[in-house]
Design a protein around this motif. Structure first.
Motif, PDB file in Angstrom:
ATOM      1  N   GLY A   1       3.104  11.785 -12.844  1.00  0.00           N
ATOM      2  CA  GLY A   1       1.702  11.588 -13.203  1.00  0.00           C
ATOM      3  C   GLY A   1       1.537  11.182 -14.653  1.00  0.00           C
ATOM      4  N   VAL A   2       0.497  10.392 -14.900  1.00  0.00           N
ATOM      5  CA  VAL A   2       0.189   9.967 -16.264  1.00  0.00           C
ATOM      6  C   VAL A   2      -0.424  11.142 -17.013  1.00  0.00           C
ATOM      7  CG1 VAL A   2      -1.242   8.427 -17.673  1.00  0.00           C
ATOM      8  CG2 VAL A   2      -0.114   7.551 -15.630  1.00  0.00           C
ATOM      9  N   LYS A   3       0.180  11.509 -18.124  1.00  0.00           N
ATOM     10  CA  LYS A   3      -0.295  12.626 -18.938  1.00  0.00           C
ATOM     11  C   LYS A   3      -1.141  12.150 -20.113  1.00  0.00           C
ATOM     12  CE  LYS A   3       2.035  15.167 -16.201  1.00  0.00           C
ATOM     13  NZ  LYS A   3       1.358  15.744 -15.060  1.00  0.00           N
ATOM     14  N   VAL A   4      -0.778  11.012 -20.696  1.00  0.00           N
ATOM     15  CA  VAL A   4      -1.519  10.464 -21.837  1.00  0.00           C
ATOM     16  C   VAL A   4      -1.455   8.941 -21.767  1.00  0.00           C
ATOM     17  CG1 VAL A   4      -1.656  10.318 -24.365  1.00  0.00           C
ATOM     18  CG2 VAL A   4      -0.847  12.423 -23.303  1.00  0.00           C
ATOM     19  N   LYS A   5      -2.598   8.304 -22.065  1.00  0.00           N
ATOM     20  CA  LYS A   5      -2.677   6.849 -22.263  1.00  0.00           C
ATOM     21  C   LYS A   5      -3.383   6.636 -23.585  1.00  0.00           C
ATOM     22  CE  LYS A   5      -3.107   4.750 -17.695  1.00  0.00           C
ATOM     23  NZ  LYS A   5      -3.976   3.914 -16.852  1.00  0.00           N
ATOM     24  N   LYS A   6      -2.763   5.880 -24.482  1.00  0.00           N
ATOM     25  CA  LYS A   6      -3.384   5.658 -25.783  1.00  0.00           C
ATOM     26  C   LYS A   6      -3.126   4.255 -26.278  1.00  0.00           C
ATOM     27  CE  LYS A   6      -3.809  10.115 -27.893  1.00  0.00           C
ATOM     28  NZ  LYS A   6      -4.972  10.246 -28.701  1.00  0.00           N
ATOM     29  N   GLU A   7      -4.095   3.745 -27.040  1.00  0.00           N
ATOM     30  CA  GLU A   7      -3.874   2.521 -27.785  1.00  0.00           C
ATOM     31  C   GLU A   7      -3.381   2.897 -29.167  1.00  0.00           C
ATOM     32  OE1 GLU A   7      -7.268  -0.087 -27.858  1.00  0.00           O
ATOM     33  OE2 GLU A   7      -6.662  -0.995 -25.969  1.00  0.00           O
ATOM     34  N   GLY A   8      -2.555   2.052 -29.743  1.00  0.00           N
ATOM     35  CA  GLY A   8      -2.028   2.294 -31.075  1.00  0.00           C
ATOM     36  C   GLY A   8      -0.521   2.423 -31.039  1.00  0.00           C
ATOM     37  N   ASP A   9       0.047   2.688 -32.200  1.00  0.00           N
ATOM     38  CA  ASP A   9       1.493   2.845 -32.312  1.00  0.00           C
ATOM     39  C   ASP A   9       1.944   4.122 -31.632  1.00  0.00           C
ATOM     40  OD1 ASP A   9       1.671   0.521 -33.811  1.00  0.00           O
ATOM     41  OD2 ASP A   9       1.540   1.585 -35.725  1.00  0.00           O
ATOM     42  N   LEU A  10       3.220   4.165 -31.285  1.00  0.00           N
ATOM     43  CA  LEU A  10       3.785   5.387 -30.721  1.00  0.00           C
ATOM     44  C   LEU A  10       3.659   6.510 -31.735  1.00  0.00           C
ATOM     45  CD1 LEU A  10       7.053   4.138 -29.012  1.00  0.00           C
ATOM     46  CD2 LEU A  10       5.141   5.284 -27.904  1.00  0.00           C
TER      47      LEU A  10
ATOM     48  N   LYS B   1      11.291  10.223 -11.244  1.00  0.00           N
ATOM     49  CA  LYS B   1      10.453  11.383 -10.965  1.00  0.00           C
ATOM     50  C   LYS B   1      11.304  12.635 -10.782  1.00  0.00           C
ATOM     51  CE  LYS B   1       6.479  12.234  -7.997  1.00  0.00           C
ATOM     52  NZ  LYS B   1       5.752  11.714  -6.841  1.00  0.00           N
ATOM     53  N   TRP B   2      10.886  13.726 -11.409  1.00  0.00           N
ATOM     54  CA  TRP B   2      11.537  15.035 -11.400  1.00  0.00           C
ATOM     55  C   TRP B   2      12.860  15.062 -12.157  1.00  0.00           C
ATOM     56  CZ3 TRP B   2       7.853  18.111 -10.686  1.00  0.00           C
ATOM     57  CH2 TRP B   2       6.864  17.854  -9.731  1.00  0.00           C
ATOM     58  N   LYS B   3      13.235  13.928 -12.765  1.00  0.00           N
ATOM     59  CA  LYS B   3      14.470  13.878 -13.557  1.00  0.00           C
ATOM     60  C   LYS B   3      14.172  13.653 -15.032  1.00  0.00           C
ATOM     61  CE  LYS B   3      16.897  11.861  -9.679  1.00  0.00           C
ATOM     62  NZ  LYS B   3      16.689  10.633  -8.969  1.00  0.00           N
ATOM     63  N   ASN B   4      13.186  12.790 -15.306  1.00  0.00           N
ATOM     64  CA  ASN B   4      12.877  12.421 -16.683  1.00  0.00           C
ATOM     65  C   ASN B   4      11.390  12.252 -16.894  1.00  0.00           C
ATOM     66  OD1 ASN B   4      15.678  10.743 -16.083  1.00  0.00           O
ATOM     67  ND2 ASN B   4      15.611  11.694 -18.094  1.00  0.00           N
ATOM     68  N   ARG B   5      10.973  12.571 -18.111  1.00  0.00           N
ATOM     69  CA  ARG B   5       9.648  12.171 -18.575  1.00  0.00           C
ATOM     70  C   ARG B   5       9.817  10.772 -19.142  1.00  0.00           C
ATOM     71  NH1 ARG B   5      10.680  17.501 -19.964  1.00  0.00           N
ATOM     72  NH2 ARG B   5       9.238  18.962 -18.985  1.00  0.00           N
ATOM     73  N   VAL B   6       8.774   9.977 -19.065  1.00  0.00           N
ATOM     74  CA  VAL B   6       8.893   8.569 -19.445  1.00  0.00           C
ATOM     75  C   VAL B   6       7.784   8.183 -20.405  1.00  0.00           C
ATOM     76  CG1 VAL B   6       8.882   6.191 -18.565  1.00  0.00           C
ATOM     77  CG2 VAL B   6       9.948   7.998 -17.213  1.00  0.00           C
ATOM     78  N   VAL B   7       8.163   7.431 -21.443  1.00  0.00           N
ATOM     79  CA  VAL B   7       7.193   6.806 -22.330  1.00  0.00           C
ATOM     80  C   VAL B   7       7.312   5.298 -22.142  1.00  0.00           C
ATOM     81  CG1 VAL B   7       6.519   6.368 -24.727  1.00  0.00           C
ATOM     82  CG2 VAL B   7       7.247   8.663 -24.035  1.00  0.00           C
ATOM     83  N   LEU B   8       6.202   4.672 -21.790  1.00  0.00           N
ATOM     84  CA  LEU B   8       6.131   3.219 -21.681  1.00  0.00           C
ATOM     85  C   LEU B   8       5.352   2.715 -22.886  1.00  0.00           C
ATOM     86  CD1 LEU B   8       4.983   2.998 -17.942  1.00  0.00           C
ATOM     87  CD2 LEU B   8       7.331   2.851 -18.806  1.00  0.00           C
ATOM     88  N   PHE B   9       5.923   1.791 -23.644  1.00  0.00           N
ATOM     89  CA  PHE B   9       5.266   1.263 -24.838  1.00  0.00           C
ATOM     90  C   PHE B   9       5.127  -0.237 -24.696  1.00  0.00           C
ATOM     91  CE2 PHE B   9       5.668   0.097 -29.535  1.00  0.00           C
ATOM     92  CZ  PHE B   9       4.328   0.295 -29.781  1.00  0.00           C
ATOM     93  N   PHE B  10       3.909  -0.710 -24.930  1.00  0.00           N
ATOM     94  CA  PHE B  10       3.588  -2.131 -24.847  1.00  0.00           C
ATOM     95  C   PHE B  10       3.113  -2.599 -26.219  1.00  0.00           C
ATOM     96  CE2 PHE B  10       2.775  -0.031 -20.815  1.00  0.00           C
ATOM     97  CZ  PHE B  10       3.531  -0.792 -19.931  1.00  0.00           C
TER      98      PHE B  10
END
Length: 138
Positions: A105-114, A26-35
């Motif tokens: 905070g979560v900015k976007v949640k999506k189904e599908g490919d990155l 938090k406050w250092k990096n934006r994060v993308v989590l991919f499942f």
């Protein structure tokens, strides 16, 4: 002696990984989590985006059956991995991903490919990112 050096080289890369929680970023990096779903095994190498990711302070974590792939040296404990998957995978059996901002905070949640173009546009439209660009930070 050569055996000792080879053994040392095999052990060293793993010793540089640092276990963290998402709060540590938090406050250092934006994060993308991919499942990714179990059928997606290829095209998960995003080294070609290295500069764009660095410029936007973006770290990605790809959670798959074999562990976590990332563009960072950070890793999560087994307990953290389970917690993150439970919270963010959205119960989806398809590919899904989440973008988390600097504020955690979560900015976007999506189904599908990155969709890196969409992710970059979203990040670039964020007020903190515009401020960074105005100050010449990234």
């Amino acid at each position: 002696m050569i055996f000792f050096y080879l053994l040392l080289l095999a052990i060293l890369p793993n010793s540089f990984e640092e276990e963290i929680t998402l709060d540590n970023l938090k406050w250092k990096n934006r994060v993308v989590l991919f499942f990714p779903d179990s059928s997606q095994r290829e095209n998960l190498d995003f080294d070609f985006l290295k500069e764009e990711l660095r410029d936007r302070k973006l770290i990605y974590f790809i959670f798959n059956e074999d562990g976590i792939l990332s563009n960072s040296d950070f890793t999560f404990s087994a307990e953290q991995q389970k917690s993150i998957t439970s919270k963010y995978q959205m119960g989806s059996t398809k590919n899904c991903w989440v973008l988390i901002g600097l504020d955690g905070g979560v900015k976007v949640k999506k189904e599908g490919d990155l969709d890196w173009d969409f992710i970059f546009r979203t990040v670039d439209s964020m007020p903190m990112r515009r401020s960074e660009r105005g100050r010449g930070v990234g």
